[in-house]
Design an enzyme around this catalytic site. Structure first.
Site, short mmCIF file in Angstrom:
data_model
loop_
_atom_site.label_atom_id
_atom_site.label_comp_id
_atom_site.label_asym_id
_atom_site.label_seq_id
_atom_site.Cartn_x
_atom_site.Cartn_y
_atom_site.Cartn_z
N ARG A 57 0.84 -1.20 0.00
CA ARG A 57 0.00 0.00 0.00
C ARG A 57 0.88 1.25 0.00
O ARG A 57 2.10 1.17 -0.15
CB ARG A 57 -0.95 -0.04 1.19
CG ARG A 57 -0.25 0.08 2.52
CD ARG A 57 -1.26 0.12 3.66
NE ARG A 57 -0.56 0.17 4.93
CZ ARG A 57 -0.87 -0.58 5.98
NH1 ARG A 57 -1.84 -1.47 5.89
NH2 ARG A 57 -0.21 -0.44 7.10
N ASP A 58 0.23 2.40 0.20
CA ASP A 58 0.98 3.66 0.10
C ASP A 58 1.77 3.94 1.38
O ASP A 58 1.61 4.99 1.99
CB ASP A 58 0.00 4.80 -0.22
CG ASP A 58 -1.20 4.81 0.72
OD1 ASP A 58 -1.30 3.91 1.57
OD2 ASP A 58 -2.05 5.72 0.60
N GLU A 59 2.59 2.99 1.76
CA GLU A 59 3.52 3.17 2.89
C GLU A 59 4.88 2.61 2.47
O GLU A 59 5.74 3.32 2.04
CB GLU A 59 2.99 2.50 4.16
CG GLU A 59 1.73 3.16 4.66
CD GLU A 59 1.50 2.96 6.14
OE1 GLU A 59 2.42 3.19 6.95
OE2 GLU A 59 0.36 2.58 6.49
N ASP B 258 8.32 -1.98 13.69
CA ASP B 258 8.15 -3.29 13.07
C ASP B 258 9.46 -4.07 13.11
O ASP B 258 9.49 -5.24 13.50
CB ASP B 258 7.66 -3.13 11.61
CG ASP B 258 6.35 -2.35 11.52
OD1 ASP B 258 6.24 -1.31 12.19
OD2 ASP B 258 5.45 -2.78 10.79
N TRP C 143 9.03 1.85 18.82
CA TRP C 143 9.52 2.37 17.54
C TRP C 143 10.90 3.01 17.77
O TRP C 143 11.87 2.66 17.11
CB TRP C 143 8.50 3.35 16.96
CG TRP C 143 7.38 2.62 16.24
CD1 TRP C 143 7.20 2.55 14.89
CD2 TRP C 143 6.32 1.82 16.82
NE1 TRP C 143 6.09 1.77 14.60
CE2 TRP C 143 5.54 1.30 15.75
CE3 TRP C 143 5.96 1.47 18.11
CZ2 TRP C 143 4.43 0.48 15.96
CZ3 TRP C 143 4.85 0.65 18.32
CH2 TRP C 143 4.11 0.17 17.26
N GLU D 88 -0.97 -8.37 8.59
CA GLU D 88 -0.79 -7.27 9.54
C GLU D 88 -1.68 -7.45 10.77
O GLU D 88 -1.26 -7.20 11.89
CB GLU D 88 -1.17 -5.95 8.84
CG GLU D 88 -1.05 -4.74 9.74
CD GLU D 88 -1.28 -3.44 8.99
OE1 GLU D 88 -1.96 -3.46 7.95
OE2 GLU D 88 -0.76 -2.40 9.44
C1 BGC Z 1 2.32 0.62 9.64
C2 BGC Z 1 2.79 -0.17 10.81
C3 BGC Z 1 3.43 0.85 11.72
C4 BGC Z 1 2.27 1.66 12.25
C5 BGC Z 1 2.60 2.61 13.34
C6 BGC Z 1 1.23 1.50 10.11
O1 BGC Z 1 0.65 2.25 9.15
O2 BGC Z 1 1.97 -0.17 8.57
O3 BGC Z 1 3.39 -1.32 10.59
O4 BGC Z 1 4.32 0.39 12.62
O5 BGC Z 1 1.62 2.30 11.19
O6 BGC Z 1 1.76 3.69 13.43
#
Ligand code: BGC
Length: 796
Positions: free
Chosen positions: A367-369, A376, A430, A650
């Site tokens: 997707r758009d990420e 992660d 994170w 996910e």
């Molecule tokens: C990502 C995650 C990420 C999370 C944190 C999501 O959009 O896909 O894997 O760690 O946002 O906000």
């Protein structure tokens, strides 16, 4: 160079040949070249650059040093140089741009030669981020920098004398895919109208030769089925979800437009593209008489299993091929056992690792990420570094982390490379990647230098990055946390709202990070600082107990995640009148109680999932871990396998059991975090565990058979060589075979041995056979009359 063996005998001397790349800025006489400026709001059309030059004679040592502001694909005399894809790869381009070195000796001919390259916007200037994203993040103009040297002498380099031209690629974007017009030829860098390039200023970022492997095609996947959907569309099923592109191997019609739309799943029989959000994930090929056999897009990748095809009537299974892309790390770890579904779960984990290591460790490939989300990898890096040799890959990414963190005054961005957008608030887990991931990588590689290089970043996170409550030193209550992200009970739209208190989660990770910082400081000889971190961790632990634990040993958040975090990360106050063991015992009992009450269903998200099963094994409740691992109802790992997952999802319920995609915004089918369960398979089922910080010089071999699994084997190709464990239960006996590589050592505990018995083994192959009684399985529920009856639940 010569080496000495255990027998003290030296080998003969051997000449070691070391070749250095371009180390200094002054080694580059090439300059970046580009087209005249183009629109800043439009997608940048990929272009070609070329130059003709003469070489007096062939057969000399020729090297091409090359990189781009954007992405490049280079050709010499009509031949593609190297096999790398998406070069130069993605780093924190503000500071560091990798370049590649190619041996082009064989491609040069005496006399005239043509060096050419395609240049595309890539991560440098293409759209990144969600809600429509941002363009031109690292720069407004894309370009190529290349320098060709023969015997150390520059004979071609990018400068104003080069020419540029558009070719058959109309657009090529990471998220959206490629548009290609086969009517416009681009063979041999000869067709088209060529014009003089413009030179750009040399980047202020350092050009460096990366330790990370480049992205390559690491495997191909053949389609397994052609589906006609209820609405009459043609969809090709590749049978496997993966990150990469489609290659045309057959011959499509010679006119019309061929459109390939990619998605991970089908929803009610049609392409399920809603989870892709703004990403179009579509390749469009305008066909002509010019052959497109062999075509695959240049500067994009997709995360997909299904491809909807229009414009190719009569397409067959042998017309397309899936090109699996990944930073070409060497595979290091394997696992297999007697349980078919567990094996498929393991393979899913490997596939998700592959798809999410395309240049940086990403959240998802579709997707758009597709961003380097730090949380992660923070939870997944121990698993990843068993599966693959991650040293170079993680080492380079961690340098970017340190750099981006410095730009943000100590706050670790929640994805790295940071894209300069507004995501720079401090977040536990994170941000803890700055401490824990270097330690995990060191544990896997013994690369002390990596720890030394990251140490400032470790300290900066703990001293300036973490937003603290001034009284307790724990996380400030003002700071929102992502917490146990995506715990199954969190509502679809608010994945941070799981049942475990988000501050408890954050504080547990803070203590874990502080203790790990102490280990890091100790490993690099900073004993004073190691002591300070250790004392700080003790103080934080006391504050933690004041905040979250009652005197009788109850926890504010009575959840699987909270209890597992405390037990696994050893968050216990200094012993006081036996208090430590009281907590230890109470938390362990409570965890088992909650697991039973949940009917062995997982109740953990990002924070708890990587450790829940190992924690159960650690407190002597392995049978409960196995029952969770083998559970088949959602939320569980095998529920996804039974719904046909070929990668790790996910969410526990990315696909609902009625075949509808989870309504949440965040619904990818390829996220590795929950795949961290593979560590339980390696360490407890297989029984091979690296001793923390040892770089595989020491391992613990301790298989803990359970569930209905009757045999398992696992191996890891460590820096010393291959370790392997292989066990099998047969007629009341267990047979175990262990392989230890030269220089390695294993502490071995065989199932069924009396408590405390262990053997130390050095290199070699070792076998044991012992009488063994299989433990009772499945463990019983408290109130059997409330428990649903599930026939065949334990059939593998
Ligand atoms: C990502 C995650 C990420 C999370 C944190 C999501 O959009 O896909 O894997 O760690 O946002 O906000």
């Amino acid at each position: 160079m010569r080496v000495q063996g255990n027998d003290d005998v030296w080998t003969e001397w051997k000449q070691l040949y070391v070749e250095a790349g371009l180390l200094e800025r002054s080694d580059w006489t090439a300059v970046p070249i580009s087209t005249p400026p183009t629109s800043l709001t439009e997608t940048k059309r990929p272009f070609r650059v070329r130059q003709t030059f003469t070489v007096p004679s062939s057969g000399s040592r020729a090297r091409l040093y090359i990189t781009a502001l954007g992405l490049y694909e280079a050709h010499l005399n009509g031949k593609r140089i190297g096999e790398d894809l998406l070069t130069p790869g993605w780093t924190s381009y503000y500071a560091r741009i990798p370049y590649q070195t190619y041996d082009v000796t064989e491609l040069l001919t005496p006399g005239e030669n043509v060096l050419g390259a395609w240049v595309g916007e890539g991560w440098y200037a293409g759209t990144l981020g969600y809600h429509g994203g941002t363009k031109n993040i690292y720069g407004e103009r894309i370009g190529l920098i290349a320098q060709l040297e023969v015997n150390g002498e520059v004979i071609a380099k990018t400068n104003e004398e080069w020419q540029w031209s558009y070719g058959s690629v109309i657009s090529s974007e990471i998220y959206n895919g490629e548009e290609y017009d086969a009517r416009l030829g681009d063979t041999d860098f000869a067709d088209g109208d060529w014009e003089a390039v413009e030179a750009l200023p040399f980047p202020s970022a350092k050009l460096f030769s990366s330790q990370a492997p480049t992205v390559r095609s690491v495997q191909t996947v053949k389609p397994v089925e052609i589906i006609t959907t209820p609405s009459g569309k043609t969809v090709i099923d590749f049978g496997q979800n993966f990150g990469g592109v489609v290659k045309i191997v057959g011959t499509p019609p010679s006119s019309g437009v061929l459109v390939l739309r990619h998605a991970e799943v089908l929803e009610h029989g049609e392409l399920g593209d809603r989870p892709l959000r703004y990403a179009k994930c579509t390749d469009t090929i305008r066909l002509s008489n010019r052959s497109v056999t062999g075509y695959s897009p240049k500067f994009t990748f997709h995360g997909f299993r299904y491809v909807e095809v229009t414009g190719w009537p009569g397409i067959t299974l042998s017309d397309l091929e899936g090109v699996v892309m990944q930073s070409a790390m060497e595979r290091a770890g394997t696992f297999e056992c007697s349980h078919r579904l567990v094996n498929r779960l393991y393979e899913n984990c490997v596939w998700s690792t592959m798809a999410n290591t395309i240049s940086v460790p990403t959240d998802c490939p579709q997707r758009d990420e597709r961003l380097g989300w730090t949380g992660d990898i923070c939870v997944f890096s121990p698993t990843m570094s068993y599966l693959f040799d991650t040293g170079g890959f993680m080492g380079e990414w961690l340098k970017d982390l340190a750099h981006d963190q410095n730009r943000l005054n100590g706050v670790v961005p929640i994805f790295v490379p940071d894209t300069g957008t507004d995501f720079s608030y401090p977040e536990a887990i994170w941000g803890d990647a700055s401490v824990l991931t270097p330690w995990d990588t060191f544990t896997a590689t013994a690369d002390l230098h990596l720890l030394e290089k990251q140490y400032d970043s470790v300290k900066l996170w703990l001293s300036r990055g973490v937003l603290r409550d001034p009284h307790t030193g724990l996380w400030s209550r003002e700071q929102d946390q992502l917490g146990d992200w995506l715990a199954p009970k969190a509502p679809p739209e608010t994945p941070n709202m799981g049942p475990t208190d988000d501050h408890l989660v954050a504080d547990a990770w803070l203590i874990h990070s502080t203790k790990t910082a102490s280990k890091i400081a100790r490993a690099i000889g900073r004993d004073d600082e190691a002591d300070v971190f250790a004392t700080t961790a003790e103080g934080l632990t006391e504050a933690f107990y004041r905040e979250y634990v009652t005197a009788g040993g109850r926890l504010v958040s009575d959840t699987q995640t909270a209890l597992a975090l405390i037990i696994r990360y050893d968050i216990f106050p200094a012993p006081l009148n036996g208090a430590k063991s009281m907590y230890r015992q109470r938390f362990a009992q409570r965890l088992v109680h909650l697991v039973k009450r949940a009917n062995w269903q997982v109740d953990t998200g990002f924070a708890g999932t990587p450790i829940i099963l190992q924690t159960l094994a650690q407190i002597g409740a392995a049978e409960h871990a196995y029952r969770m691992l083998q559970a088949k109802e959602c939320p569980s790992w095998l529920a996804t396998v039974l719904l046909g997952a070929t990668t790790i999802w996910e969410r526990w319920d990315s696909m609902l059991s009625d075949g509808t995609i989870n309504p949440g915004e965040m619904t990818s089918f390829n996220h590795y975090a929950l795949g961290s369960v593979a560590s339980f398979m390696h360490e407890c089922v297989g029984g091979l565990r690296v001793v923390e910080g040892s770089g595989w010089k020491q391992v613990l071999v301790k298989p803990e058979p359970g569930g209905t699994i009757t045999s398992a084997k696992t191996s890891h190709n460590s820096p010393l060589g291959v370790y392997a464990v292989d066990w099998r239960i047969d007629s009341g006996n267990i047979k175990v075979q262990v392989v230890v590589p030269p220089g390695g050592s294993a502490e071995v505990v065989i199932p069924g041995w009396p408590q405390g018995k262990r053997e130390m083994k050095g290199s070699g192959t070792w076998s044991w056979e012992e009488a063994y009684n299989t433990p009772d399985f499945p463990p019983k529920v408290y109130e059997p009359h409330f428990a649903p009856v599930r026939p065949n639940e334990w059939v593998p």
